[in-house]
Design an enzyme around this catalytic site. Structure first.
Site, PDB file in Angstrom:
ATOM      1  N   SER A 203       8.736  13.607  31.956  1.00  0.00           N
ATOM      2  CA  SER A 203       9.832  13.747  32.915  1.00  0.00           C
ATOM      3  C   SER A 203       9.546  13.089  33.705  1.00  0.00           C
ATOM      4  O   SER A 203       8.195  12.279  34.202  1.00  0.00           O
ATOM      5  CB  SER A 203       8.939  15.419  33.584  1.00  0.00           C
ATOM      6  OG  SER A 203       9.730  15.727  34.520  1.00  0.00           O
ATOM      7  N   CYS A 204      11.200  13.211  35.705  1.00  0.00           N
ATOM      8  CA  CYS A 204      11.242  11.853  35.877  1.00  0.00           C
ATOM      9  C   CYS A 204      11.656  13.387  37.419  1.00  0.00           C
ATOM     10  O   CYS A 204      11.533  14.631  37.138  1.00  0.00           O
ATOM     11  CB  CYS A 204      11.618  11.102  35.890  1.00  0.00           C
ATOM     12  SG  CYS A 204      13.484  10.721  35.177  1.00  0.00           S
ATOM     13  N   GLY A 205      11.754  12.681  38.183  1.00  0.00           N
ATOM     14  CA  GLY A 205      13.119  12.932  39.198  1.00  0.00           C
ATOM     15  C   GLY A 205      13.970  14.280  38.742  1.00  0.00           C
ATOM     16  O   GLY A 205      13.704  15.734  39.115  1.00  0.00           O
ATOM     17  N   GLY A 207      14.907  13.571  35.549  1.00  0.00           N
ATOM     18  CA  GLY A 207      15.747  14.183  34.368  1.00  0.00           C
ATOM     19  C   GLY A 207      16.331  12.708  33.383  1.00  0.00           C
ATOM     20  O   GLY A 207      16.311  12.584  32.149  1.00  0.00           O
ATOM     21  N   VAL A 231      10.650  17.081  38.456  1.00  0.00           N
ATOM     22  CA  VAL A 231       9.539  17.241  39.563  1.00  0.00           C
ATOM     23  C   VAL A 231      10.709  17.725  40.870  1.00  0.00           C
ATOM     24  O   VAL A 231      10.166  18.932  40.912  1.00  0.00           O
ATOM     25  CB  VAL A 231       9.197  15.605  40.306  1.00  0.00           C
ATOM     26  CG1 VAL A 231       9.436  16.322  41.500  1.00  0.00           C
ATOM     27  CG2 VAL A 231       8.077  15.362  39.427  1.00  0.00           C
TER      28      VAL A 231
END
Length: 277
Positions: A203-205, A207, A231
């Protein structure tokens, strides 16, 4: 939980992993044009954080500290330099710093008088909005350094972060013109202890970067799963899983042991999941 209003540097060093540190450094400058500021930055915290950076914070700050920027946390009005946002708007800003009600916040400044004026202003601002576990670091960053506290000199500390974060930039799997060779990606994942057959949730901020890392991981024989919300979603729906005290990312994973690897902006979180035996 009652906390001391003023805490000493030695205490901060000893309790570093249990607190959220904010740098409240502010450089005096002429008041911004009210109409221009409102058009460009009012309640646009993402824009402000990208454009209104403080050079002192970027040059040096306590390790892991986010910058509580007066030029963003407040806005200029006709009769006030630092006008307060609504509670909802303020909460939206500080969530971007990885701050949530219930955190023990330690705020510091720098320069004249140890930066106590700016730090105290930030302290009372948080108290106004109902944050009760807030302290000021006595003596600011200089006193912290004298107490053997760790500082850093880069601009990548802002934003939400996970406990025991290990950076894994998208550049590990992508070059300027596309994905790196599979063998290079294999080595990058192996260097983080992720091997063929392991299950990872990435995952990241929002996607984007995570999608590329997820694809590279799948090509390397890793069981890669993309967490779509990122996130950003966690900050609003499950903030308890963010900001230095993360123990579990997905509610459904109850019998798994997770090791978190977090990335900021163009970085991603890779969570290596191993079944408990």
């Amino acid at each position: 939980m009652a906390v001391d209003m003023i805490v000493e540097p030695k205490w901060v060093v000893q309790n570093f992993g249990n607190i959220r540190i904010l740098d409240a450094s502010w450089t005096f400058k002429p008041k911004a044009d009210v109409a221009e500021y409102k058009a460009k930055y009012y309640n646009k915290f993402g824009v402000g954080m990208n454009e209104l950076k403080n050079p002192e914070y970027l040059a040096e700050h306590i390790n892991g500290a986010a910058h509580f920027n007066f030029d963003i946390a407040y806005y200029p009005s006709e009769d006030e330099r630092f006008t307060l946002y609504t509670p909802e708007e303020f909460s939206s800003y500080v969530k971007r710093l990885g701050v949530f009600n219930g955190d023990h916040l330690v705020i510091y400044g720098r320069g004249k008088d140890g930066g106590m004026a700016a730090a105290s202003r930030a302290y009372w601002t948080f108290r106004y909005y109902g944050y009760t576990t807030v302290s000021v670091l006595n003596g600011g960053i200089e006193a912290f350094k004298l107490a053997q506290g760790v500082v850093q000199s880069d601009s990548k500390a802002e934003g939400i972060r996970c406990k025991d974060a290990i950076h894994f930039p998208i550049g590990e799997v992508c070059a300027a013109k596309g994905f790196k060779k599979k063998t290079d990606c294999d080595q990058a994942f192996a260097a983080k202890g992720i091997k063929v057959g392991d299950t990872v949730v990435i995952s990241c901020g929002i996607g984007l970067s995570a999608s590329a890392i997820c694809l590279a991981a799948a090509r390397s024989g890793i069981v890669a799963k993309l967490y779509n919300g990122g996130v950003h979603e966690l900050a609003y729906k499950a903030p308890q899983h963010l900001n230095m005290r993360v123990t579990l990312l997905l509610h459904a994973i109850t019998v798994l042991r997770c090791t978190y690897i977090h990335f900021t902006f163009l970085y991603a979180i890779v969570i290596k999941i191993e079944r408990i035996v």
